[in-house]
Design a protein around this motif. Sequence first.
Motif, PDB file in Angstrom:
ATOM      1  N   SER A 135       9.300   9.534 -22.187  1.00 58.00           N
ATOM      2  CA  SER A 135      10.165   9.144 -23.297  1.00 58.00           C
ATOM      3  C   SER A 135      11.643   9.366 -23.030  1.00 58.00           C
ATOM      4  CB  SER A 135       9.777   9.941 -24.551  1.00 58.00           C
ATOM      5  OG  SER A 135      10.034  11.328 -24.349  1.00 58.00           O
ATOM      6  N   GLY A 136      11.973  10.061 -21.952  1.00 63.67           N
ATOM      7  CA  GLY A 136      13.367  10.390 -21.676  1.00 63.67           C
ATOM      8  C   GLY A 136      13.840  11.653 -22.358  1.00 63.67           C
ATOM      9  N   LYS A 137      13.008  12.274 -23.181  1.00 63.05           N
ATOM     10  CA  LYS A 137      13.378  13.511 -23.866  1.00 63.05           C
ATOM     11  C   LYS A 137      13.073  14.708 -22.973  1.00 63.05           C
ATOM     12  CE  LYS A 137      12.370  11.538 -28.422  1.00 63.05           C
ATOM     13  NZ  LYS A 137      11.558  11.656 -29.667  1.00 63.05           N
ATOM     14  N   THR A 138      13.764  15.819 -23.243  1.00 65.19           N
ATOM     15  CA  THR A 138      13.602  17.038 -22.459  1.00 65.19           C
ATOM     16  C   THR A 138      13.159  18.174 -23.361  1.00 65.19           C
ATOM     17  OG1 THR A 138      15.292  16.371 -20.862  1.00 65.19           O
ATOM     18  CG2 THR A 138      14.756  18.712 -20.957  1.00 65.19           C
ATOM     19  N   ILE A 139      12.156  18.917 -22.910  1.00 58.82           N
ATOM     20  CA  ILE A 139      11.694  20.110 -23.614  1.00 58.82           C
ATOM     21  C   ILE A 139      11.665  21.256 -22.610  1.00 58.82           C
ATOM     22  CG2 ILE A 139       9.762  21.204 -24.806  1.00 58.82           C
ATOM     23  CD1 ILE A 139       8.997  18.532 -25.940  1.00 58.82           C
ATOM     24  N   GLY A 140      12.205  22.404 -22.995  1.00 61.41           N
ATOM     25  CA  GLY A 140      12.244  23.551 -22.095  1.00 61.41           C
ATOM     26  C   GLY A 140      11.777  24.818 -22.778  1.00 61.41           C
ATOM     27  N   LEU A 141      11.145  25.676 -22.006  1.00 65.18           N
ATOM     28  CA  LEU A 141      10.683  26.974 -22.493  1.00 65.18           C
ATOM     29  C   LEU A 141      10.947  28.011 -21.413  1.00 65.18           C
ATOM     30  CD1 LEU A 141       9.108  28.795 -24.505  1.00 65.18           C
ATOM     31  CD2 LEU A 141       7.017  28.124 -23.297  1.00 65.18           C
ATOM     32  N   GLU A 142      11.601  29.111 -21.795  1.00 69.16           N
ATOM     33  CA  GLU A 142      11.912  30.182 -20.853  1.00 69.16           C
ATOM     34  C   GLU A 142      11.346  31.488 -21.385  1.00 69.16           C
ATOM     35  OE1 GLU A 142      15.751  32.480 -18.820  1.00 69.16           O
ATOM     36  OE2 GLU A 142      16.050  30.776 -20.168  1.00 69.16           O
ATOM     37  N   ILE A 143      10.631  32.207 -20.509  1.00 66.89           N
ATOM     38  CA  ILE A 143      10.027  33.486 -20.882  1.00 66.89           C
ATOM     39  C   ILE A 143      10.328  34.502 -19.790  1.00 66.89           C
ATOM     40  CG2 ILE A 143       7.877  34.709 -21.392  1.00 66.89           C
ATOM     41  CD1 ILE A 143       6.684  32.082 -22.312  1.00 66.89           C
ATOM     42  N   ASN A 144      10.711  35.713 -20.217  1.00 70.17           N
ATOM     43  CA  ASN A 144      10.943  36.807 -19.279  1.00 70.17           C
ATOM     44  C   ASN A 144      10.473  38.090 -19.952  1.00 70.17           C
ATOM     45  OD1 ASN A 144      11.879  38.798 -17.574  1.00 70.17           O
ATOM     46  ND2 ASN A 144      13.867  37.821 -17.209  1.00 70.17           N
ATOM     47  N   THR A 145       9.524  38.795 -19.303  1.00 72.12           N
ATOM     48  CA  THR A 145       8.957  40.005 -19.912  1.00 72.12           C
ATOM     49  C   THR A 145       9.458  41.285 -19.265  1.00 72.12           C
ATOM     50  OG1 THR A 145       7.021  40.078 -18.449  1.00 72.12           O
ATOM     51  CG2 THR A 145       6.864  38.684 -20.400  1.00 72.12           C
ATOM     52  N   SER A 146      10.508  41.169 -18.443  1.00 74.69           N
ATOM     53  CA  SER A 146      11.043  42.372 -17.824  1.00 74.69           C
ATOM     54  C   SER A 146      11.547  43.347 -18.892  1.00 74.69           C
ATOM     55  CB  SER A 146      12.193  42.002 -16.875  1.00 74.69           C
ATOM     56  OG  SER A 146      12.949  43.128 -16.528  1.00 74.69           O
ATOM     57  N   ARG A 147      11.350  44.631 -18.659  1.00 75.37           N
ATOM     58  CA  ARG A 147      11.869  45.632 -19.590  1.00 75.37           C
ATOM     59  C   ARG A 147      13.389  45.633 -19.607  1.00 75.37           C
ATOM     60  NH1 ARG A 147       9.773  51.041 -17.578  1.00 75.37           N
ATOM     61  NH2 ARG A 147      10.962  51.826 -19.367  1.00 75.37           N
ATOM     62  N   ALA A 148      13.988  45.278 -18.489  1.00 79.76           N
ATOM     63  CA  ALA A 148      15.447  45.283 -18.403  1.00 79.76           C
ATOM     64  C   ALA A 148      16.062  44.056 -19.064  1.00 79.76           C
ATOM     65  CB  ALA A 148      15.888  45.367 -16.944  1.00 79.76           C
ATOM     66  N   SER A 149      15.323  42.952 -19.064  1.00 79.35           N
ATOM     67  CA  SER A 149      15.883  41.729 -19.630  1.00 79.35           C
ATOM     68  C   SER A 149      14.745  40.859 -20.125  1.00 79.35           C
ATOM     69  CB  SER A 149      16.713  40.982 -18.572  1.00 79.35           C
ATOM     70  OG  SER A 149      17.229  39.799 -19.090  1.00 79.35           O
ATOM     71  N   ARG A 150      14.646  40.719 -21.431  1.00 81.90           N
ATOM     72  CA  ARG A 150      13.575  39.919 -22.022  1.00 81.90           C
ATOM     73  C   ARG A 150      14.172  38.690 -22.705  1.00 81.90           C
ATOM     74  NH1 ARG A 150       9.263  44.309 -24.546  1.00 81.90           N
ATOM     75  NH2 ARG A 150       9.052  45.536 -22.622  1.00 81.90           N
ATOM     76  N   THR A 151      13.486  37.557 -22.499  1.00 73.77           N
ATOM     77  CA  THR A 151      14.007  36.298 -23.015  1.00 73.77           C
ATOM     78  C   THR A 151      12.866  35.446 -23.547  1.00 73.77           C
ATOM     79  OG1 THR A 151      15.832  36.297 -21.419  1.00 73.77           O
ATOM     80  CG2 THR A 151      15.284  34.200 -22.450  1.00 73.77           C
ATOM     81  N   LEU A 152      13.123  34.803 -24.659  1.00 69.32           N
ATOM     82  CA  LEU A 152      12.267  33.739 -25.174  1.00 69.32           C
ATOM     83  C   LEU A 152      13.204  32.674 -25.716  1.00 69.32           C
ATOM     84  CD1 LEU A 152       9.576  32.472 -25.927  1.00 69.32           C
ATOM     85  CD2 LEU A 152       9.646  33.743 -28.077  1.00 69.32           C
ATOM     86  N   ALA A 153      13.219  31.525 -25.044  1.00 66.16           N
ATOM     87  CA  ALA A 153      14.153  30.461 -25.436  1.00 66.16           C
ATOM     88  C   ALA A 153      13.421  29.125 -25.421  1.00 66.16           C
ATOM     89  CB  ALA A 153      15.350  30.420 -24.494  1.00 66.16           C
ATOM     90  N   VAL A 154      13.655  28.332 -26.440  1.00 65.44           N
ATOM     91  CA  VAL A 154      13.078  26.989 -26.553  1.00 65.44           C
ATOM     92  C   VAL A 154      14.228  26.015 -26.758  1.00 65.44           C
ATOM     93  CG1 VAL A 154      11.501  25.488 -27.819  1.00 65.44           C
ATOM     94  CG2 VAL A 154      10.969  27.920 -27.569  1.00 65.44           C
ATOM     95  N   SER A 155      14.194  24.918 -26.025  1.00 63.92           N
ATOM     96  CA  SER A 155      15.257  23.921 -26.150  1.00 63.92           C
ATOM     97  C   SER A 155      14.654  22.523 -26.085  1.00 63.92           C
ATOM     98  CB  SER A 155      16.299  24.090 -25.036  1.00 63.92           C
ATOM     99  OG  SER A 155      15.706  23.888 -23.770  1.00 63.92           O
ATOM    100  N   THR A 156      15.327  21.601 -26.717  1.00 67.01           N
ATOM    101  CA  THR A 156      14.916  20.195 -26.668  1.00 67.01           C
ATOM    102  C   THR A 156      16.158  19.321 -26.700  1.00 67.01           C
ATOM    103  OG1 THR A 156      13.679  18.441 -27.789  1.00 67.01           O
ATOM    104  CG2 THR A 156      14.612  20.157 -29.170  1.00 67.01           C
ATOM    105  N   VAL A 157      16.117  18.236 -25.919  1.00 68.77           N
ATOM    106  CA  VAL A 157      17.242  17.306 -25.838  1.00 68.77           C
ATOM    107  C   VAL A 157      16.695  15.890 -25.984  1.00 68.77           C
ATOM    108  CG1 VAL A 157      19.147  16.427 -24.453  1.00 68.77           C
ATOM    109  CG2 VAL A 157      18.541  18.844 -24.321  1.00 68.77           C
TER     110      VAL A 157
END
Length: 761
Positions: free
Chosen positions: A451-473
């Motif tokens: 479709s030309g659309k972009t979906i992204g998911l980022e996960i990081n479970t490190s104790r020093a740096s934790r991330t949960l990010a969802v993006s769509t374009v």
Amino acid sequence: MSRLLYVLIAACFAAPAFAVSPFVIRDIRVEGIQRTEPGTIFSYLPIRVGDTFTDDAASQAIRALYATGFFKDVRVQSEGDVVIISIEERPAIASLDISGNKDFETDALKKALKEVGLADARIFDKSVLDRAEQEIKNQYLGRGKYGVKVTSTVTPVERNRVNISIAVDEGQVAKIKEIRFLGNKAFSEKELLNQFTLRTPGWFTFFTKNDQYSKQKLSADLESLRSFYLNQGYLEFSVDSSQVSISPNREDIFVTIAVTEGEKYTVSSVQASGELLGRKDEIEKLISIKAGDTFNGEKLQESVKAITDKLGTLGFAFATINTVPQIDREKRTVAFNFLVDPGRRAYVRRVNVVGNSKTRDEVIRREMRQFESAWYDAEKIRLSRDRVDRLGYFKEVTVDTSAVPGTADQVDVNLAVAEKATGQLSLGIGYNSTDKVVVTGAVSQANVFGSGKTIGLEINTSRASRTLAVSTVDPYYTVDGVSRAIDVYVRSNNQGSLGLAAVDLDTRGASLRYGIPFTEFDTVFFGIGAESTRVNLLSNSPKRYIDFVNTFGNRPKSLVGTVGWARDNRDSAITPSRGRYQRLNGEVSPAGDIRYYRVDYQDQYFWPVTKDVTLALNGQVSHGKGLSGRPYPFFKNVYAGGIGSVRGFEGGSLGPTDVDALGNPTEATGGTSRIIGNLELQIPVPGQGKDKTARMFAFIDGGYVWGENQKVKFGDIRYSAGIGVTWLSPIGPLKLSFGVPLKKDPKDRLERFQFQIGTGF
């Protein structure tokens, strides 16, 4: 004479003795068969029971059975009114064995031999075996092994079968021992060899194989040689002959090229004539070769192309430009007349898109700027190709035009794409004494469901740096090309609790951005976002962190507005070789606990030095400042160092440092101002040909970061240089680099070898 006459008379009387009196066939009997079914033989016979048997019928039967290739002897006899066919079958191939082959897989060789008729269970034919031996030799000759020897052994086995053993002695690869030139006077042999791809063995020929003779490579090199002489003014240059010889041991190849240079010519005059459409001055300005210049074949072709392209933008798809030279050999000058024939103006009947098995047709067609039923425009076709390539969904994008049969003013535009994997997946599981088990991962699909659309998911479970990010374009949120991007994220930086930093940060936020195109290359962006950052102080937190929390609390909130502009006219978003990319982004927080602004500007330029070599330049500046008398939030600082900024230095390590509550120095804290500059010379990896998935580069980087109350001093800038390689790997763009700092401070943290996935510069 009397003896010869006697023989002739005897032969005439004897001939009828071999003739068969015609009779009606009552039965046909076949003798000597072992594997062949009688029905198979009868299906090939041109005679049947009830037919009249004659000498001619017997000859036809013999020829028909021989033609099958199944038999090596066929005899036809008669007993009364019964026809007896005696045959001797050719043996069948019981097994085929190939040994001694290293350069080719056995299965690949057997497949090639099967195509010439030699395989298990096939009928054995010595002539086919001879062709098979030659086929194997041809395979090795294509790899430069001219000394290959192929020996076949045929062993009879039971039931009229044979075993075939083919022994291959590959020999050594024949290398080019010498390339000689005859007749060259204006240029040395070394200068001419520099125009060749073929060469004698050297440092890189192990990878490029350019020291192995190839007829195709030699033909291309001769064209390069011809172009070189034409570009230097030798209008009448010619290659008289090219001889290739091989040493008796078939390991050394000698190439001898005889040339006639002719004289060097100067251009005396240049003019355009023909149907110039009232644009004579405009067309003559497109001619890059001028009177008084040394003749240059490349400039001549560039001029023809420029005029053709110009007429193409006016709708003349079939324009022809003939360059008519007038040579004065006494004065060694040449005058050129560009004879212009625009032909009929054409329009595009149909735009055909092929190769997109996954990507929807509309995703490609909405990037097209050449429309169906519109006048043909060469510039719009080129722009369409570039826009499709910049999507980043395809390995290759090509476009060509073809005339519509039966018409004189219609063309079809054919756009062919080769799709590539647009999803990026990275997953890592690690263990260390600080974080114990660490799981990190990110997945991004840039063309989800085609479709030309972009979906992204980022996960990081490190104790020093934790991330949960969802993006769509969504690049085409509206049919007019307005894009929309949504980001939702939660990021925790717990390095302070682990003794790795002087503070813990926990950020949560969301943003919404729109992009509005207002030219083919320019887009403006508007966005708004909300963000909340929790600041957890520690016993060793610097005083300015403590002052910040005392003033704004430990959970400051902000409402952030963004405005930006981008211009992109690169020929590709993945592997650009020409064009420019500019980006200006402003971020401001006029309300909330923290108030600030930040401006970032980036400028990238790609210049094709040659067809395969690209010079890439990148510059980036950033500046931020607090508003309403408030300090700039330290967790919005910018950083430098590492891939993407200044290689050879540890990521994010350049710039000011601080001291903790105990007076101990901390790591780099980032700053509010940043300058980064990069220069890369990108070249293909030897042996890769036109494939751009892997490229080598040499670089020079410079950059530094300054704090809010520090004055920008260009003497602080750090520099580095090095080499590296980029690879469009299945999990995303991968960049490896080895950098050596050219200017550094004893306190700087160095990191010579670095790698990153997903970087663009």
